[in-house]
Structures are given as C-alpha cells and as structure tokens.
Design a protein around this motif. Structure first.
Motif, PDB file in Angstrom:
ATOM      1  N   SER A  10       0.798  -1.224   0.000  1.00  0.00           N
ATOM      2  CA  SER A  10       0.000   0.000   0.000  1.00  0.00           C
ATOM      3  C   SER A  10       0.833   1.278   0.000  1.00  0.00           C
ATOM      4  O   SER A  10       0.280   2.361  -0.176  1.00  0.00           O
ATOM      5  CB  SER A  10      -0.947   0.012   1.201  1.00  0.00           C
ATOM      6  N   SER A  11       2.134   1.184   0.189  1.00  0.00           N
ATOM      7  CA  SER A  11       2.958   2.404   0.183  1.00  0.00           C
ATOM      8  C   SER A  11       3.024   2.969  -1.232  1.00  0.00           C
ATOM      9  O   SER A  11       2.924   2.244  -2.214  1.00  0.00           O
ATOM     10  CB  SER A  11       4.355   2.116   0.727  1.00  0.00           C
ATOM     11  N   SER A  12       3.192   4.259  -1.322  1.00  0.00           N
ATOM     12  CA  SER A  12       3.107   4.944  -2.613  1.00  0.00           C
ATOM     13  C   SER A  12       4.129   4.448  -3.635  1.00  0.00           C
ATOM     14  O   SER A  12       3.822   4.331  -4.809  1.00  0.00           O
ATOM     15  CB  SER A  12       3.253   6.451  -2.424  1.00  0.00           C
ATOM     16  N   ASP A  13       5.344   4.165  -3.197  1.00  0.00           N
ATOM     17  CA  ASP A  13       6.362   3.708  -4.142  1.00  0.00           C
ATOM     18  C   ASP A  13       6.652   2.212  -4.022  1.00  0.00           C
ATOM     19  O   ASP A  13       7.530   1.697  -4.706  1.00  0.00           O
ATOM     20  CB  ASP A  13       7.655   4.512  -3.989  1.00  0.00           C
ATOM     21  N   GLY A  14       5.927   1.497  -3.155  1.00  0.00           N
ATOM     22  CA  GLY A  14       6.070   0.053  -3.035  1.00  0.00           C
ATOM     23  C   GLY A  14       7.290  -0.417  -2.273  1.00  0.00           C
ATOM     24  O   GLY A  14       7.573  -1.605  -2.240  1.00  0.00           O
ATOM     25  N   GLU A  15       8.017   0.512  -1.670  1.00  0.00           N
ATOM     26  CA  GLU A  15       9.192   0.121  -0.897  1.00  0.00           C
ATOM     27  C   GLU A  15       9.334   1.007   0.332  1.00  0.00           C
ATOM     28  O   GLU A  15       8.912   2.150   0.321  1.00  0.00           O
ATOM     29  CB  GLU A  15      10.464   0.169  -1.744  1.00  0.00           C
ATOM     30  N   VAL A  73       7.886  -6.010  -1.777  1.00  0.00           N
ATOM     31  CA  VAL A  73       7.295  -7.327  -1.984  1.00  0.00           C
ATOM     32  C   VAL A  73       7.587  -7.788  -3.405  1.00  0.00           C
ATOM     33  O   VAL A  73       7.612  -6.972  -4.332  1.00  0.00           O
ATOM     34  CB  VAL A  73       5.765  -7.272  -1.754  1.00  0.00           C
ATOM     35  N   ARG A  74       7.799  -9.077  -3.555  1.00  0.00           N
ATOM     36  CA  ARG A  74       7.923  -9.678  -4.886  1.00  0.00           C
ATOM     37  C   ARG A  74       6.539 -10.174  -5.291  1.00  0.00           C
ATOM     38  O   ARG A  74       6.125 -11.257  -4.892  1.00  0.00           O
ATOM     39  CB  ARG A  74       8.888 -10.852  -4.850  1.00  0.00           C
ATOM     40  N   PRO A  75       5.800  -9.402  -6.079  1.00  0.00           N
ATOM     41  CA  PRO A  75       4.448  -9.824  -6.460  1.00  0.00           C
ATOM     42  C   PRO A  75       4.424 -11.180  -7.162  1.00  0.00           C
ATOM     43  O   PRO A  75       3.482 -11.945  -6.999  1.00  0.00           O
ATOM     44  CB  PRO A  75       3.967  -8.716  -7.402  1.00  0.00           C
TER      45      PRO A  75
END
Length: 119
Positions: free
Chosen positions: A53-58, A101-103
């Motif tokens: 859910s974070s804006s940049d995914g990290e 996360v590794r989708p």
C-alpha cells in the motif's frame, strides 16, 4: 527432541504443481508449506500489506517500525524471514536498505494453492 525440517533454497518463487491437480510430491508440498509458514504471522502480513500500500512500493525498516509501532530489530527479524522465503527483496542504497514485496512470489503461491485464483 523435535524433528528438524530440511533446509532448501526458497529464494525463487514457488514453482510446482497446483494443490488442486492431485497429490503433490513431498518436496513440492514442503516448498509450499515453508512459504506459507513464512507469511503466516500477523506482523508479516502487516508488513506485506504496508509494502503493497505504500506509494512507491518500498520502505526502510525504520519506516516500517514507525508505522507498525515495533522495534527495528523486530521488523528486521520478520523481513529476514520474508526475504528467506522469497516474498520480499531488499536493496541497500547507501546507509539505507529498502524492502519491497515480490508480487511474482505471491502470485506463484496463489496459483499453487488454486490454479484459477489469479486468472
């Protein structure tokens, strides 16, 4: 004395027949079970959810610790488990380590559990 589970590389996404297609081999069942075990913790689920859910995914461990109200060492422990299971990747940039996360790993696990879930 408890029996120790075998050690094997879980860094790649799970890649085995789906549970629904028939009986699995011992190795395939263990690969799926170890990844499920790695994510089957409320803190780890919250970490994965927050990273998604974070804006940049990290996020860094410090950022995760602040938002989840846990110590950095606790977050690092859980991230280590997620990383070992191939669910999270970490990238060191200077003095900070960014986690994401590794989708593909979650998609592969979902597909292994139910081949029709992600289509």
């Amino acid at each position: 004395m408890p029996k120790a589970l075998p050690v094997f590389d879980m860094s790649a996404p799970v890649c085995c027949p789906a549970v629904a297609v028939g009986p699995l081999s011992d190795a395939d069942a263990l690969a799926i079970a170890m990844r499920l075990k790695a994510i089957a913790d409320p803190v780890r689920i919250k970490i994965v959810s927050y990273l998604f859910s974070s804006s940049d995914g990290e996020q860094t461990s410090r950022q995760l610790a602040a938002v989840l109200d846990l110590s950095e060492s606790t977050i690092s422990h859980h991230l280590g488990r997620l990383r070992k299971a191939g669910i999270v990747i970490s990238d060191r940039r200077g003095m900070n380590v960014f986690h994401q996360v590794r989708p593909d790993a979650l998609q592969a696990l979902c597909t292994a559990l139910d081949p029709g879930c992600c289509t």
